[in-house]
Design an enzyme around this catalytic site. Sequence first.
Site, mmCIF file in Angstrom:
data_model
loop_
_atom_site.group_PDB
_atom_site.id
_atom_site.type_symbol
_atom_site.label_atom_id
_atom_site.label_comp_id
_atom_site.label_asym_id
_atom_site.label_seq_id
_atom_site.Cartn_x
_atom_site.Cartn_y
_atom_site.Cartn_z
ATOM 1 N N ASP A 108 -34.620 -9.893 9.450
ATOM 2 C CA ASP A 108 -33.502 -10.699 8.959
ATOM 3 C C ASP A 108 -32.218 -10.210 9.628
ATOM 4 O O ASP A 108 -32.263 -9.394 10.561
ATOM 5 C CB ASP A 108 -33.401 -10.608 7.432
ATOM 6 C CG ASP A 108 -32.876 -9.253 6.991
ATOM 7 O OD1 ASP A 108 -33.072 -8.265 7.741
ATOM 8 O OD2 ASP A 108 -32.258 -9.166 5.918
ATOM 9 N N GLY A 142 -26.163 -24.563 -1.940
ATOM 10 C CA GLY A 142 -26.155 -24.955 -0.528
ATOM 11 C C GLY A 142 -27.533 -24.963 0.113
ATOM 12 O O GLY A 142 -28.523 -24.555 -0.502
ATOM 13 N N GLU A 155 -36.932 -14.882 -2.420
ATOM 14 C CA GLU A 155 -36.761 -14.944 -0.962
ATOM 15 C C GLU A 155 -36.163 -16.274 -0.512
ATOM 16 O O GLU A 155 -35.317 -16.313 0.383
ATOM 17 C CB GLU A 155 -38.086 -14.690 -0.248
ATOM 18 C CG GLU A 155 -38.648 -13.280 -0.430
ATOM 19 C CD GLU A 155 -37.715 -12.199 0.125
ATOM 20 O OE1 GLU A 155 -36.816 -12.528 0.911
ATOM 21 O OE2 GLU A 155 -37.894 -11.026 -0.243
ATOM 22 N N TYR A 197 -39.788 -14.748 8.561
ATOM 23 C CA TYR A 197 -39.200 -13.738 7.689
ATOM 24 C C TYR A 197 -39.804 -13.768 6.288
ATOM 25 O O TYR A 197 -40.250 -12.753 5.765
ATOM 26 C CB TYR A 197 -37.661 -13.895 7.575
ATOM 27 C CG TYR A 197 -37.168 -13.138 6.376
ATOM 28 C CD1 TYR A 197 -37.010 -11.768 6.444
ATOM 29 C CD2 TYR A 197 -36.997 -13.766 5.142
ATOM 30 C CE1 TYR A 197 -36.660 -11.023 5.334
ATOM 31 C CE2 TYR A 197 -36.650 -13.053 4.027
ATOM 32 C CZ TYR A 197 -36.470 -11.689 4.114
ATOM 33 O OH TYR A 197 -36.154 -10.963 3.013
#
Length: 346
Positions: free
Chosen positions: A134, A77, A33, A116
């Site tokens: 999401d 990132g 996740e 989330y």
Amino acid sequence: MEFYKILEMWYLNNQRNLPWRNSSNPYFIWLSEIILQQTRIQQGLDYYKVFTEHYPTVQDLANASEDEVLKDWQGLGYYSRARNLHFSAQYICNELNGKFPTTYKELLKLKGVGDYTASAIASICFNEKTAVVDGNVYRVLSRYFNIDIPINSPKGIKYFKELAQELIQNANPKNYNQAIMDFGSMVCKPQNPTCETCVLADGCMAKAKNLINSLPVKEKKLKVKNKFFNFIVIDNGESTIIEKRTGNGIWKNLYQFPLIETNEPVNQETLFQHDFFKNNEFKNVDISLFNSEPWIHKLTHQHLHTHFWIINTNNIKNFELTAWKNIDDYAVPKLIHNFLEEYKSK
DNA sequence: AACTCGTGGTG
DNA sequence: TCACCAAGAGT
């Protein structure tokens, strides 16, 4: 048939085969996740493999150094995810005796775990009825119910969460949450959704009103800034100088060459005015520009106009040197990695 | 509460 | 080319 039931049935026949779906180990689900936040599955797959193999347990992750974790995260990132992942692993081991949190409420306390992710782990691992919201869910719900409240407004965030929470009430939370996300990414896609064969088409209000392409609504408030980066690459043949980025900005705790940042393009003369070239051995050295045209590294909020300046010198005394052969041990931004590839090949 | 944080894919 | 988007979260 009810909304949730249609999605659950669709999921039985159409779900994607993803590595973490073979597991209900909360540690693995947590890893997946975090890796997938704002990231396409295809891009995250290799990283999931690396992390589960390099850190098979939360203890292994906690015992690693942050530098090591960032190195494995390099290229993905949003590096705060890696720092928070590492921090939370240590929190679980040291404060929770290694026991992974088992409820939405407790999961939310982990750094890097928001609404989330807490909902995803709680539902997938512990079958708690907490609805995930999401990008996929925003899209499916905004279209099916024809809701034009901006999904990135405080009002929209609250509205869609409450709606999603109502819809999950009679569902199997583990399957339903993953179903609506898979459905959003495979059928109810941002562009060219396959409405012709959509199992929800009958009740879809956006389809009935021909509003598919205008939903979801998103407020745009993005202004891109231009910045001008000048990296100073010292090279004595065997070694160079790198530094660790500090502060809370971009690429925090990653490594780079010494950087001179300006608000406008600079020429060599102006660059030499900078403090870096005063009071040290870089005064009066030969400097050459590696790339005559700037490399423009495009980020979400800024465009980095980048020049690499090469200084060949054997006279380095007051800096810690890093051997070129060890340079790959350090986590660097993609921009620096790209440069290293180019520089190596010349 | 608006702003920031990366990199890569898509049409 | 360029805007938009991707299993969002922290401040």
